[in-house]
Design a protein around this motif. Sequence first.
Motif, PDB file in Angstrom:
ATOM      1  N   SER A   1       3.325  11.763  -5.476  1.00 25.29           N
ATOM      2  CA  SER A   1       3.007  10.769  -4.723  1.00 25.29           C
ATOM      3  C   SER A   1       3.667   9.414  -5.450  1.00 25.29           C
ATOM      4  CB  SER A   1       1.534  10.206  -4.096  1.00 25.29           C
ATOM      5  OG  SER A   1       0.933  10.321  -5.477  1.00 25.29           O
TER       6      SER A   1
ATOM      7  N   GLY B   1       0.990   3.475  -2.625  1.00 23.28           N
ATOM      8  CA  GLY B   1       0.489   4.363  -3.589  1.00 23.28           C
ATOM      9  C   GLY B   1       0.555   6.006  -2.998  1.00 23.28           C
ATOM     10  N   ASP B   2       0.141   5.902  -1.905  1.00 23.69           N
ATOM     11  CA  ASP B   2      -0.010   7.374  -1.295  1.00 23.69           C
ATOM     12  C   ASP B   2       1.215   7.956  -0.818  1.00 23.69           C
ATOM     13  OD1 ASP B   2      -2.704   7.690  -2.134  1.00 23.69           O
ATOM     14  OD2 ASP B   2      -3.615   6.624  -0.251  1.00 23.69           O
TER      15      ASP B   2
ATOM     16  N   THR C   1       2.753  18.440  -4.795  1.00 16.79           N
ATOM     17  CA  THR C   1       3.016  17.096  -4.340  1.00 16.79           C
ATOM     18  C   THR C   1       3.164  16.093  -5.504  1.00 16.79           C
ATOM     19  OG1 THR C   1       0.849  16.517  -3.771  1.00 16.79           O
ATOM     20  CG2 THR C   1       2.034  17.555  -1.935  1.00 16.79           C
TER      21      THR C   1
ATOM     22  N   ASN D   1       1.796   7.125  -6.535  1.00 24.14           N
ATOM     23  CA  ASN D   1       0.561   7.047  -7.649  1.00 24.14           C
ATOM     24  C   ASN D   1       1.023   7.769  -8.889  1.00 24.14           C
ATOM     25  OD1 ASN D   1      -0.875   4.771  -6.493  1.00 24.14           O
ATOM     26  ND2 ASN D   1      -1.943   6.137  -5.416  1.00 24.14           N
ATOM     27  N   ASP D   2       1.505   9.192  -8.374  1.00 14.12           N
ATOM     28  CA  ASP D   2       1.739  10.051  -9.498  1.00 14.12           C
ATOM     29  C   ASP D   2       2.859   9.590 -10.308  1.00 14.12           C
ATOM     30  OD1 ASP D   2      -0.219  12.192  -8.689  1.00 14.12           O
ATOM     31  OD2 ASP D   2       1.052  12.795  -7.221  1.00 14.12           O
TER      32      ASP D   2
ATOM     33  N   LEU E   1       4.426  10.003  -0.122  1.00  8.66           N
ATOM     34  CA  LEU E   1       4.531  11.378  -0.788  1.00  8.66           C
ATOM     35  C   LEU E   1       5.948  11.236  -0.922  1.00  8.66           C
ATOM     36  CD1 LEU E   1       3.439  14.023  -1.332  1.00  8.66           C
ATOM     37  CD2 LEU E   1       4.130  14.684   1.111  1.00  8.66           C
TER      38      LEU E   1
ATOM     39  N   LYS F   1       0.715  -1.334  -0.066  1.00  9.15           N
ATOM     40  CA  LYS F   1       0.138   0.029   0.067  1.00  9.15           C
ATOM     41  C   LYS F   1       0.801   1.300  -0.172  1.00  9.15           C
ATOM     42  CE  LYS F   1      -3.902  -2.168   2.105  1.00  9.15           C
ATOM     43  NZ  LYS F   1      -3.623  -3.606   2.376  1.00  9.15           N
TER      44      LYS F   1
END
Length: 126
Positions: free
Chosen positions: A75, A41-42, A73, A77-78, A44, A39
Amino acid sequence: MKLLLRRDQKSGMLGKVIFTVSVRAELSDEEKTNIKKYKMGDILLYERSKIVDPGSGLVGLASRLAFKMINLTISVNDLEHGKQVECKDILEMLAVEEQIKEAAQNFRNVLSAATTFGGEEILEIN
């Protein structure tokens, strides 16, 4: 993991040039699996912020909108899905690129560590 950076520019208001950096990571299937499994993905990886006193009323609303525009920001995911960053000048663009590269290298180290759980690593110490 491969980090893809693309530089570009576009015209802004009043003929001002806006520099952009598009960033995206090419991830292996194993890396994508570990991102989901742990987990991540978030997480930073990069944050650029400038402190602004938003004030109140209509001025405060406009200030809060501007605050969102100057804060950035990035992350995990980005990186996985891609993100475009706008910069006011080339120096800022280069600084953003360097910080993203450093954050991506740190994240690469985290992904590497995630592959060793349940196994062992042999290090030769001289």
